[in-house]
Design a protein around this motif. Sequence first.
Motif, PDB file in Angstrom:
ATOM      1  N   PRO A   1      32.356  50.553 -15.977  1.00 14.37           N
ATOM      2  CA  PRO A   1      33.075  51.795 -15.680  1.00 14.37           C
ATOM      3  C   PRO A   1      33.857  51.710 -14.366  1.00 14.37           C
ATOM      4  O   PRO A   1      34.969  52.242 -14.274  1.00 14.37           O
ATOM      5  N   GLU A   2      33.307  51.017 -13.378  1.00 11.63           N
ATOM      6  CA  GLU A   2      34.006  50.877 -12.091  1.00 11.63           C
ATOM      7  C   GLU A   2      35.270  50.047 -12.267  1.00 11.63           C
ATOM      8  O   GLU A   2      36.310  50.338 -11.683  1.00 11.63           O
TER       9      GLU A   2
ATOM     10  N   SER B   1      36.992  49.785 -14.965  1.00 11.09           N
ATOM     11  CA  SER B   1      37.950  50.635 -15.652  1.00 11.09           C
ATOM     12  C   SER B   1      38.623  51.574 -14.659  1.00 11.09           C
ATOM     13  O   SER B   1      39.835  51.768 -14.677  1.00 11.09           O
ATOM     14  N   ARG B   2      37.804  52.154 -13.767  1.00 13.22           N
ATOM     15  CA  ARG B   2      38.357  53.100 -12.795  1.00 13.22           C
ATOM     16  C   ARG B   2      39.269  52.429 -11.772  1.00 13.22           C
ATOM     17  O   ARG B   2      40.120  53.081 -11.165  1.00 13.22           O
TER      18      ARG B   2
ATOM     19  N   VAL C   1      32.864  53.164 -24.539  1.00 13.10           N
ATOM     20  CA  VAL C   1      32.792  54.324 -23.656  1.00 13.10           C
ATOM     21  C   VAL C   1      32.787  53.864 -22.208  1.00 13.10           C
ATOM     22  O   VAL C   1      33.465  54.436 -21.351  1.00 13.10           O
ATOM     23  N   GLU C   2      32.061  52.803 -21.943  1.00 12.59           N
ATOM     24  CA  GLU C   2      32.043  52.258 -20.579  1.00 12.59           C
ATOM     25  C   GLU C   2      33.405  51.703 -20.200  1.00 12.59           C
ATOM     26  O   GLU C   2      33.871  51.890 -19.087  1.00 12.59           O
ATOM     27  N   ALA C   3      34.043  51.023 -21.159  1.00 14.39           N
ATOM     28  CA  ALA C   3      35.342  50.424 -20.871  1.00 14.39           C
ATOM     29  C   ALA C   3      36.385  51.505 -20.587  1.00 14.39           C
ATOM     30  O   ALA C   3      37.398  51.238 -19.963  1.00 14.39           O
ATOM     31  N   LEU C   4      36.138  52.726 -21.073  1.00 11.97           N
ATOM     32  CA  LEU C   4      37.063  53.823 -20.778  1.00 11.97           C
ATOM     33  C   LEU C   4      36.751  54.446 -19.420  1.00 11.97           C
ATOM     34  O   LEU C   4      37.446  55.346 -18.974  1.00 11.97           O
ATOM     35  N   GLY C   5      35.685  53.977 -18.774  1.00  9.73           N
ATOM     36  CA  GLY C   5      35.434  54.420 -17.409  1.00  9.73           C
ATOM     37  C   GLY C   5      34.283  55.407 -17.246  1.00  9.73           C
ATOM     38  O   GLY C   5      34.148  56.023 -16.195  1.00  9.73           O
ATOM     39  N   TYR C   6      33.467  55.572 -18.275  1.00 15.17           N
ATOM     40  CA  TYR C   6      32.340  56.503 -18.151  1.00 15.17           C
ATOM     41  C   TYR C   6      31.044  55.733 -17.918  1.00 15.17           C
ATOM     42  O   TYR C   6      30.818  54.695 -18.536  1.00 15.17           O
ATOM     43  N   ARG C   7      30.184  56.291 -17.079  1.00 14.82           N
ATOM     44  CA  ARG C   7      28.891  55.635 -16.827  1.00 14.82           C
ATOM     45  C   ARG C   7      27.905  56.082 -17.889  1.00 14.82           C
ATOM     46  O   ARG C   7      27.376  57.187 -17.840  1.00 14.82           O
TER      47      ARG C   7
END
Lengths: 353, 342, 241
Positions: C75-76, C78-79, B231-237
């Motif tokens: 997450p950063e 990834s973004r 989930v983090e790797a998909l960009g969610y905190r």
Amino acid sequence: MLKTLLSGDNPRSKVLSLVLLAVVISLALAPFLFPGTKSLETAARICIFIVLVASYDLLLGYAGIVSFAHTMFFGIGAYGTALALSATGPTFLSILWGTGAGVVIAAAFALAIGLFSLRVKAIFFAMVTLAVASAFAIAVSQASWLTGGEDGLNYRIPRELTPAFKLLPDKVFGVRINGKLLNYYLVFFSSAILFIVMLRIVNSPFGRTLQAVRDNAFRAEAIGYRVIWYRTTATVLSAVMAALAGSLLAIWLRYTGPATTLSMEIMIDILLMVVIGGMGTMYGAILGATIFILAQTYLQNLMGVAADATSFVPFISHLVEPERWLLWLGVLFILSVYFFPSGIVGRLREMKS
Amino acid sequence: MSDTTIKPRIEKAPVLERITTALPIALVPVLAVLGFVAIGDPAAWLTLTVAGLAMGLMIFIMASGLTVVFGLMDVINFGHGAFISVGAFVGFSILIWLGGWTASSSVFLNLAAVFLAILVSMVATGLMGYAFERVIVMPVYGQHLKQILVTMGGLIVAQQLIHVFWGPDEIHVARPESLRGSIVIGEAAIEKYRLVAVGIGVALFLAMRHVLKSTKIGLLVRAGVENGEMVEALGYRIRRLFLIVFMVGSALAGLGGVMWGLYQETITAHMGSEIMVLVFIVVIIGGLGSVEGCFIGALLVGLLSNYTAFLAPKVALVSTIALMVIILMWRPQGLYPVVKAK
Amino acid sequence: MKEPLLTLSGVHTHIGPYHILQGVDLVVPKGGVSVLLGRNGAGKTTTLRTIMGLWQASEGTILFEGQDITKLPTPEISRAGIAFVPEDMGIFTDLTVAENMTLAAARGPLDPDRLEWIKTLFPPIRTFWESSAGTLSGGQKQMLSVARAIIEPRKLILIDEPTKGLAPAIIKAMSDALLELKETDTTILLVEQNFSMASAVGDTVSVMDDGHIVHAGEMAELAGDARMQERLMGLSLEAHQ
């Protein structure tokens, strides 16, 4: 000689050694130094709780296992002795078989719970023990035909351990040399022996492996230790020690009931004592139990004074009411876990270096 | 350290999988039928079943937050009971404050008072959850031992603060006028309040299901329970998601506290930690982290407690422990073990 | 040499007591496919996870488009435009294929045109759109995992052994898909043990051993030089089924 007695695990701090020495001497000479029923009760309670807390430290500090069933084992020991004394009369034989039965049952319970739930996660074990211990406490208070229910059991103990038994006709240093005194020394020496045995256990190869398992279960498993076996054994040993402490309490108080042995409050007290004293140090049990019980007995009076002094400030006076002392201990407890997980003992040892 | 962290994956036949997934759900009606056989008296059975469902649903409300919090971040909050107690006390204060509404004979005003009490206590416990997560839980992420100890410490402090604010004695809570008494169906007398509790519980379960199945945040929660790293790797905190879930779980515990207080009609600072025993049993039975499992576990425990309380009052709590042991022997990780990729 | 998109300089990573990456210097040029070869345990997966921030580098820097991302939370990263296809695929088996894809589109709703392109690239995504991802076969899961990574335009995709344990037909499909991806302006860093696949899609290649990069160059050079292959063969190319 002392070094052998302590299994080479010295206090390793001058201040700590002095404090421990003071506590031990005070307890050893309590009947003479602090005459009076209340102080003797307090001293005996401290002795018993040192064993109880140390046995919990064996599990929590050395094996890294959180159990909420420690009072259950404590209670099993107490009820074993109490029931034996009620059933087969106030003899030493009753004490012997009652204690023996308590120990065996406690060990069996611990083994079952350990094998059942230590496989999974620490959290799982904590939850299971909490549930089982609560159910056990309720079951005991409801089985009034056997346990006397909420009222508990009053029974007689061997006459040699009661005030009615006079050893010497005259007082020594103003203290009557009677069965009550004998009883106190039974508690004191039993506690001392049990503590030394536990010190030996944690410093044995078994104890060291236990700590290795605690620090890195994965690695210990990889090296070839059977983690589950070590954890279960620690659980059983700690349960046996708690049961023995329970027997001592049953003999000393001549009363056994849910509130003095099984309640969640006592479980919380043990937790506070071990963490504030210092997890994984054994000596922390001595300091934790002593400070806690002294505070419980005497600090409340002090807080009463503080509450009176602040009675004109409505909210503050509620915060320092004698009944609220647990609030402050709770805060201290949280701070201990964060900032000095090895408790007072750890602090004292660091001061040295 | 090897690069190959992949675990062998055993693909089950979908049909078989579907049957084993459905099996736990069948336990609830099975238990109800067994209860019917053992009790024999239909009227008593109906009363007990409604009571059991009400109790089960209330426990579910309190337990659901705990289990999701665990699933998402591997955190078990032993201080969860504090939110239950605080919720009950805040709700009680609101009900006292709205004394005019609760004493009135208008059903609308009565329900409005209960609704407001619930709302305020959920807000209060939600905010308390925020503080708890930031101060107590956050510094000890990933350290189970400290987590258990510190959250337990939080519980002690919270209970003592209740004493400070509301006094040390247990408090009687009066139900609003129209929620008192029973309605009679056939020969069975069913307390009105229990029906309300069942209504709220079912509504809440459906709402929760909807959120988890059909909203992005629900998807994130379910995905996070399975594999937080991805989930983090998909960009969610995930930390922020966790904080939200923690607050919602705390608010739900508060809601459960109000409902439980009205159910028992007395509240104490320790009520939360007492109910936590049942909550833990339910969470263990359901499988740590599983909402569905928690729901089934709660209904089973509620029904079983009420049946045994009628048949053999002394073994009520022991019977739920026995249920837990039996279920764990059948499925060592609980009814719906949550797959952890972590 | 084209301008670098990602640069690792002297990166060390520790996992518990183990020192896995021992000063990795790796340059991924912009565009095309860079392949990372190496035997099991050489540190390939750790390299990818360190880039992604899932494990923290204890030393060294990671630059992405000139920006230091070494200490950024996952997450950063990834973004910033990096997608990750882990070795275990990281599929949410409790969710449907559609839900997996919805979550992967972290910055907004699914783009229908892009989705259509992906469904053509990986037909099973279309077929099993409403099915639970847990019921997919290994190859289908791998496709879903790659599909998730490209559902939004990314600058860099890290793919960890996409052909591991897959049937030859699926490997072919996967390699075709990667070749098509190359035509877009996405850069791929591919960890691969299957040399025929690696040489078919790769533009540049780095070989790892014992936590270091031991060779870096053009893929064509390595593919055409049997002796160099042999020298590196013992290190990198285990018999692949």
